[in-house]
Design a protein around this motif. Sequence first.
Motif, short mmCIF file in Angstrom:
data_model
loop_
_atom_site.label_atom_id
_atom_site.label_comp_id
_atom_site.label_asym_id
_atom_site.label_seq_id
_atom_site.Cartn_x
_atom_site.Cartn_y
_atom_site.Cartn_z
N GLY A 164 0.81 -1.22 0.00
CA GLY A 164 0.00 0.00 0.00
C GLY A 164 0.84 1.26 0.00
O GLY A 164 0.45 2.29 0.57
N ILE A 165 2.01 1.20 -0.63
CA ILE A 165 2.91 2.35 -0.71
C ILE A 165 2.86 2.89 -2.13
O ILE A 165 2.86 2.13 -3.11
N SER A 166 2.81 4.21 -2.27
CA SER A 166 2.65 4.81 -3.60
C SER A 166 3.84 4.49 -4.49
O SER A 166 4.98 4.36 -4.04
N LYS A 167 3.56 4.36 -5.78
CA LYS A 167 4.61 4.08 -6.75
C LYS A 167 5.60 5.24 -6.83
O LYS A 167 6.79 5.04 -7.10
N LYS A 168 5.10 6.46 -6.58
CA LYS A 168 5.98 7.63 -6.60
C LYS A 168 7.05 7.52 -5.51
O LYS A 168 8.25 7.75 -5.76
N THR A 169 6.63 7.12 -4.31
CA THR A 169 7.57 6.95 -3.20
C THR A 169 8.61 5.89 -3.54
O THR A 169 9.81 6.09 -3.33
N LEU A 170 8.13 4.77 -4.06
CA LEU A 170 9.05 3.69 -4.40
C LEU A 170 9.95 4.05 -5.58
O LEU A 170 11.13 3.71 -5.60
N SER A 171 9.40 4.77 -6.54
CA SER A 171 10.21 5.19 -7.70
C SER A 171 11.36 6.07 -7.25
O SER A 171 12.49 5.94 -7.74
N ASP A 172 11.09 6.95 -6.30
CA ASP A 172 12.14 7.83 -5.78
C ASP A 172 13.23 7.02 -5.07
O ASP A 172 14.42 7.31 -5.21
N ILE A 173 12.78 6.00 -4.33
CA ILE A 173 13.75 5.14 -3.63
C ILE A 173 14.60 4.36 -4.63
O ILE A 173 15.82 4.26 -4.49
N PHE A 174 13.96 3.84 -5.67
CA PHE A 174 14.69 3.08 -6.69
C PHE A 174 15.69 3.99 -7.41
O PHE A 174 16.81 3.57 -7.72
N ASP A 175 15.28 5.23 -7.67
CA ASP A 175 16.19 6.19 -8.30
C ASP A 175 17.39 6.45 -7.40
O ASP A 175 18.54 6.49 -7.86
N GLU A 176 17.12 6.65 -6.12
CA GLU A 176 18.18 6.93 -5.16
C GLU A 176 19.19 5.78 -5.09
O GLU A 176 20.40 5.99 -4.91
N LEU A 177 18.68 4.55 -5.26
CA LEU A 177 19.54 3.36 -5.16
C LEU A 177 20.08 2.94 -6.53
O LEU A 177 20.77 1.92 -6.63
#
Length: 282
Positions: free
Chosen positions: A246-259
């Motif tokens: 239930g976590i937004s794709k925007k939040t996860l996309s930012d994390i994936f970009d950071e990593l």
Amino acid sequence: MDLCSIDTIKKILSRHGFTFSKALGQNFLIDPDVCPAMAQSLNADEKTGVLEVGPGIGVLTKELCKVAGKVVSVELDKRLLPVLDETLAEFDNLEIVNGDVMKLDLKLLIEEKFQDCTSVKVCANLPYYITSPVIMTLLESKLPIDEIVVMVQREAGERLCAEVGSRDAGAVTVAVNYYAESEILFDVGRESFMPSPKVDSVVIKLKLRKEQKYIVNDEKRFFTTVKCAFAQRRKTALNSISNTMGISKKTLSDIFDELSLDKNIRSEKLTMEDLISISDRL
């Protein structure tokens, strides 16, 4: 008493009015080489305590009693208790506990039963349907045990011992790797059992880590992230985590970009470090 002889097994079970239970996944070993090899792999001595799960008619139990100082076997099926009394009557270093290993307080059981042992190991021929739940219970309970040697379905064994980040990896692979070092010891063909199952088996060893190898900010959150990552294996890791946590794709996309992670990567391609980094940032 040859507990690997089909005739002997049939006579014993007939004498006690025992019939196989499909619900309990009962398949008894008839290969005389398997159980001695499992027992020897423990490198046990008179100061070693062995906790066995599901002794069946006692074919593995018998070998464990020969190499260890104390053996405690947990058997769920009450019908097997009189059978075990007969097949294992010669051993005075054995105790049978009637109960469900998933419901027993294993930490208390180990403290009470193995007081005089310098090390405790687990050995079992696990029914296929409870393989992962039993292994995860043993690992997550953080019991005072050194290693786990178990026979499991080949496919399950390959997943349990797979490398994190490989095609065979799953949530259970990550959990096993977090708590232990794993290896496949040897293969066991389906013809080694009565009744014969439809699949082959392997014997694996999980050597529990004495020191924690991986550091995570929140262990509960880490394992939740792992389970959600592998919950929808046909989807990308990003979508699977987003959908099930239930976590937004925007939040996860930012994390994936950071990593610097590919947003189309699938969960089985994520390394342990990747999963820890995602979890920590969540």
